[in-house]
Design a protein around this motif. Sequence first.
Motif, PDB file in Angstrom:
ATOM      1  N   UNK A  37      32.910  25.342  41.911  1.00  0.00           N
ATOM      2  CA  UNK A  37      34.390  25.314  41.613  1.00  0.00           C
ATOM      3  C   UNK A  37      35.319  26.252  42.434  1.00  0.00           C
ATOM      4  N   UNK A  38      36.106  25.339  43.204  1.00  0.00           N
ATOM      5  CA  UNK A  38      36.829  25.610  43.242  1.00  0.00           C
ATOM      6  C   UNK A  38      38.193  26.458  43.082  1.00  0.00           C
ATOM      7  N   UNK A  39      38.583  27.809  42.996  1.00  0.00           N
ATOM      8  CA  UNK A  39      39.173  27.392  41.802  1.00  0.00           C
ATOM      9  C   UNK A  39      40.468  27.170  42.723  1.00  0.00           C
ATOM     10  N   UNK A  40      41.545  26.324  42.051  1.00  0.00           N
ATOM     11  CA  UNK A  40      43.359  26.170  42.199  1.00  0.00           C
ATOM     12  C   UNK A  40      44.550  26.771  40.955  1.00  0.00           C
ATOM     13  N   UNK A  41      45.382  26.265  41.582  1.00  0.00           N
ATOM     14  CA  UNK A  41      46.554  26.441  40.116  1.00  0.00           C
ATOM     15  C   UNK A  41      46.998  25.246  40.123  1.00  0.00           C
ATOM     16  N   UNK A  42      46.883  26.106  38.461  1.00  0.00           N
ATOM     17  CA  UNK A  42      46.891  24.977  37.616  1.00  0.00           C
ATOM     18  C   UNK A  42      48.443  24.922  36.164  1.00  0.00           C
ATOM     19  N   UNK A 334      44.421  38.622  37.578  1.00  0.00           N
ATOM     20  CA  UNK A 334      43.895  40.268  39.080  1.00  0.00           C
ATOM     21  C   UNK A 334      42.145  39.437  39.497  1.00  0.00           C
ATOM     22  N   UNK A 335      41.829  39.041  40.723  1.00  0.00           N
ATOM     23  CA  UNK A 335      40.438  38.924  40.893  1.00  0.00           C
ATOM     24  C   UNK A 335      40.182  38.541  42.235  1.00  0.00           C
ATOM     25  N   UNK A 336      40.682  37.158  42.142  1.00  0.00           N
ATOM     26  CA  UNK A 336      40.572  36.231  42.859  1.00  0.00           C
ATOM     27  C   UNK A 336      41.664  35.014  42.958  1.00  0.00           C
ATOM     28  N   UNK A 337      41.610  34.522  44.427  1.00  0.00           N
ATOM     29  CA  UNK A 337      43.027  33.972  44.324  1.00  0.00           C
ATOM     30  C   UNK A 337      42.458  32.696  45.109  1.00  0.00           C
ATOM     31  N   UNK A 338      43.766  31.754  44.568  1.00  0.00           N
ATOM     32  CA  UNK A 338      43.432  30.560  45.372  1.00  0.00           C
ATOM     33  C   UNK A 338      43.099  29.888  45.792  1.00  0.00           C
ATOM     34  N   UNK A 339      41.839  29.072  46.260  1.00  0.00           N
ATOM     35  CA  UNK A 339      40.746  27.814  47.095  1.00  0.00           C
ATOM     36  C   UNK A 339      39.512  29.373  46.932  1.00  0.00           C
ATOM     37  N   UNK A 340      39.513  29.954  45.823  1.00  0.00           N
ATOM     38  CA  UNK A 340      38.337  31.507  46.095  1.00  0.00           C
ATOM     39  C   UNK A 340      37.393  30.451  45.311  1.00  0.00           C
ATOM     40  N   UNK A 341      36.198  30.055  45.700  1.00  0.00           N
ATOM     41  CA  UNK A 341      34.686  29.482  45.789  1.00  0.00           C
ATOM     42  C   UNK A 341      33.934  30.270  44.559  1.00  0.00           C
ATOM     43  N   UNK A 342      33.872  30.048  43.265  1.00  0.00           N
ATOM     44  CA  UNK A 342      33.296  30.980  42.028  1.00  0.00           C
ATOM     45  C   UNK A 342      31.833  29.960  41.503  1.00  0.00           C
TER      46      UNK A 342
END
Length: 359
Positions: A37-42, A334-342
Amino acid sequence: MKQLIKIFSLLVIVGIQSSCSKDKKQEVRKPKLVKYQQIRLSNNTSNTSYSGIAQKNLVIDLSFRNNGSITKFNIQLGQKVKKGELLATLDNVSSRLAYEQAITRQNAAKSNLITTKSALERTRVLYEKGSASLSDFEQAKNAFRSANEDYESSKRSVSIQQDQIKYGHIYAPQDGIIAAVYSEINENVASGQSIATLNAGDTIEIEIGVPESNINAITKGDKTTIRFSAIPDISFSGTVTEVAPALSVQSATYLVHVTLDDSKELIKSGMAATVTFQEAKTLQKKLVIPAQAVGEDYEGKYVFLIVENDSTMIVKRHPITIGILTRNGFEVKAGIKNGDRVAIAGLQTLLDGQKIRLQ
């Protein structure tokens, strides 16, 4: 013979080459298929609803401040009462007896006070004429002082016993409606035992339980929409009037009181309600990661980031710091940023640097 040896050698070489070819084919494996999943702001903009029960904003438990048997019980479910109306009475035998004894003691103390006062006056006259000694005069003064203190004490005792008799009566503290009845006439009750509940407020409020993940999004004065299952076609507006500062032990939630802006006659205490917080009241945009994407071991919490390495997808173990759990997942500190895929599945089977395919 030589010809046969050549043929045999050729067959052996072909067999060896064929075996090596099969081994090479077996060694070639496709990369692991990974769900991601790609991480986005919620911004948590969806409406949030909670269930509660309507009740008057002032709910009073009626109880005696004394022990005894109920001799008068003018309380019925749904009864409308006026402030100062006598609702229930105890037999108060022990309290009345104690009151009578206090009156007797007060009368005796008053009589003794009068006597010692007269004796003091006589002694003072005699002392001024030289017919009584100083010690006689001092003794008379001490007797009068002691009698006066005893009389004042007896008056306080009478007042206390009067209060004890009053404690055997329950008067309506406010105008209201009896919402619940727990006792009946001739029943023995203890001091502080609730015998009925009086709804005495002028407005209707709903108490809801909010989990800790959402409590910071609610503040006093927030507007809400309220619907009742008994009145499905009408919605009402409400305002948050109280937000509990501590977690309720009974419900493991934070209790929030919402008061209806316009209390109508249609709404009765005990009606089931749904309180919905409007979209305008939302948390600030924050990076949120699905709970299943976060792993933990002796080194701490981590995720598997999906990165490209020479046109090949690999997973990279990466430490992460998370905050509270929301309905969409953990807030990321902390650890990941917007748009990273995990990776969001099978974390236990993945290795740092492992080649993968995306599902």
